[in-house]
Design a protein around this motif. Structure first.
Motif, PDB file in Angstrom:
ATOM      1  N   PHE A  51      62.016 -18.842 -54.967  1.00  0.00           N
ATOM      2  CA  PHE A  51      62.058 -20.114 -55.686  1.00  0.00           C
ATOM      3  C   PHE A  51      62.000 -21.284 -54.716  1.00  0.00           C
ATOM      4  O   PHE A  51      62.283 -21.153 -53.526  1.00  0.00           O
ATOM      5  N   ALA A  60      56.309 -20.072 -53.197  1.00  0.00           N
ATOM      6  CA  ALA A  60      57.073 -18.940 -53.730  1.00  0.00           C
ATOM      7  C   ALA A  60      56.197 -18.078 -54.629  1.00  0.00           C
ATOM      8  O   ALA A  60      56.200 -16.840 -54.547  1.00  0.00           O
ATOM      9  N   GLN A  61      55.415 -18.725 -55.500  1.00  0.00           N
ATOM     10  CA  GLN A  61      54.534 -17.979 -56.397  1.00  0.00           C
ATOM     11  C   GLN A  61      53.417 -17.293 -55.624  1.00  0.00           C
ATOM     12  O   GLN A  61      53.027 -16.165 -55.974  1.00  0.00           O
ATOM     13  N   THR A  82      59.341 -15.032 -59.424  1.00  0.00           N
ATOM     14  CA  THR A  82      59.689 -16.399 -59.059  1.00  0.00           C
ATOM     15  C   THR A  82      60.454 -17.050 -60.209  1.00  0.00           C
ATOM     16  O   THR A  82      60.243 -16.711 -61.377  1.00  0.00           O
TER      17      THR A  82
END
Length: 377
Positions: A51, A60-61, A82
């Motif tokens: 995150f 993060a993704q 995430t």
């Protein structure tokens, strides 16, 4: 060159300088440790939770996509989620509680002991990231922070903290995704690449003498004492970059007797080496480490070539397999140092009756020719 072209060049150079700082021993160690943590968690059937805010949310993704999809190998997916993709939940938590809770509340629901959670914040001070990592630690998750600058408050909260050595947010974010890619590659190799798991885990390296190999030598009896006197030999950058691309560490090992003789200081030498690395780095060429002997010929030290002390020290500090490595130099002492360290050796010289008697695998006219030999044998 136009103003816009100047800006492009400046930003690329800034990014290269930041990434070069990631090659420092402490940073490399942290990245490797984080990768090992993820590998062990996946082996135990755990998951990774990531995150961050804004660009860090995108990072993060991105990392979760590499783990859950694939990086290089066509393999089973790895559980990575995430906490930034459920807009209904994010807005509900922000509205009903506060934005500072949007990650912590989700971790309370989703986190399990032994999972790994990675919080990303360029400043190290994002309150919602810090609160979430505190919750994760209370629940028994392994906590990792990606940050920048001096690490901010985050560094005192997590088990492992990677901080990109920059104060510039875009450069920090570029560093984060570079590190994220490296970690994903290690995780994938360790878990799924049978060939890689059977390989010798130690690094292979090419050791380079400096004067006469990388740069033009000073006249006999003199020394390169300042950057103004330093002149690269032809195509050195291209040759070293080929070694970088093929996975060799590139380590300079150099006798610098001029320090003992008082014609230069160690600070003078460090400035030369800093500029040398920087100029090479601008073109994407990396020197991984530099070791030098500052002693005179009668000092009876173990580091002055032909003694192999510099090579042994580098091998210990960088986990190098000396028997899979090479020494390239332009003198008998260089070659003897390599041989005493159990490396293969290449002499840079036009063949002649004196030098042709030096035990070596090959005689090359230039570093480029030596590198071509290494990569084709």
């Amino acid at each position: 060159m136009t103003e816009l072209e100047d800006l492009v060049r400046q930003r690329v150079q800034e990014s290269l300088r930041v990434k070069e700082r990631l090659l420092q021993r402490d940073q490399v160690k942290v990245i490797a440790e984080i990768a090992k943590v993820l590998v062990e968690a996946y082996r135990k059937g755990k998951k990774v939770i990531l995150f961050g805010n804004g660009g860090s949310a995108a990072d993060a993704q991105h990392i979760a996509a590499e783990l859950g999809g694939k990086y290089y190998l066509d393999r089973d997916p790895l559980p990575a989620i995430t906490l930034t993709v459920n807009t209904s939940l994010l807005t509900a938590l922000s509205n009903d509680y506060s934005f500072d809770t949007v990650f912590a509340r989700q971790l309370e629901a989703l986190g399990q002991e032994g999972d790994v959670t990675i919080g990303i914040t360029t400043s190290g001070n994002s309150e919602n990231v810090i609160q979430a990592l505190k919750v994760a630690k209370e629940k028994g998750l392994i906590t990792v922070g990606f940050t920048g600058r001096d690490g901010g408050r985050l560094k005192d909260v997590v088990d492992y903290c990677l901080h990109i050595p920059s104060d510039d947010t875009p450069r920090i974010q570029e560093g984060h995704i570079t590190v994220g890619h490296i970690i994903c590659e290690i995780v994938e190799r360790e878990l799924f690449d049978a060939d890689a798991k059977q390989e010798n885990k130690k690094h292979k390296a090419v050791f380079l003498d400096r004067d006469g190999v990388i740069n033009k030598k000073a006249p006999e009896g003199d020394y390169i004492k300042s950057w103004d006197e330093f002149k690269f030999l032809s195509d050195v950058d291209v040759a070293i970059r080929r070694l970088n691309e093929k996975g060799f560490l590139v380590v300079v090992v150099s006798n610098q007797r001029g320090i003992a003789r008082g014609v230069m200081t160690e600070d003078d030498l460090k400035e030369i080496h800093t500029r040398m690395k920087y100029e090479l780095c601008k073109g994407g060429t990396i020197i991984d480490a530099i070791y030098y002997c500052p002693h005179d010929v009668d000092a009876h030290c173990g580091c002055r070539k032909p003694n192999p002390g510099l090579l042994f020290r580098a091998a210990k500090e960088h986990d190098i397999d000396l028997e899979r490595s090479w020494m390239i130099g332009d003198s008998k002492s260089d070659i003897e140092a390599g041989k005493r360290a159990r490396c293969k050796a290449i002499l840079l010289a036009n063949p002649d009756p004196v030098r042709s008697g030096v035990e070596r695998e090959f005689i090359a006219k230039s570093l480029a020719e030596a590198v071509n030999w290494i990569l084709t044998v």
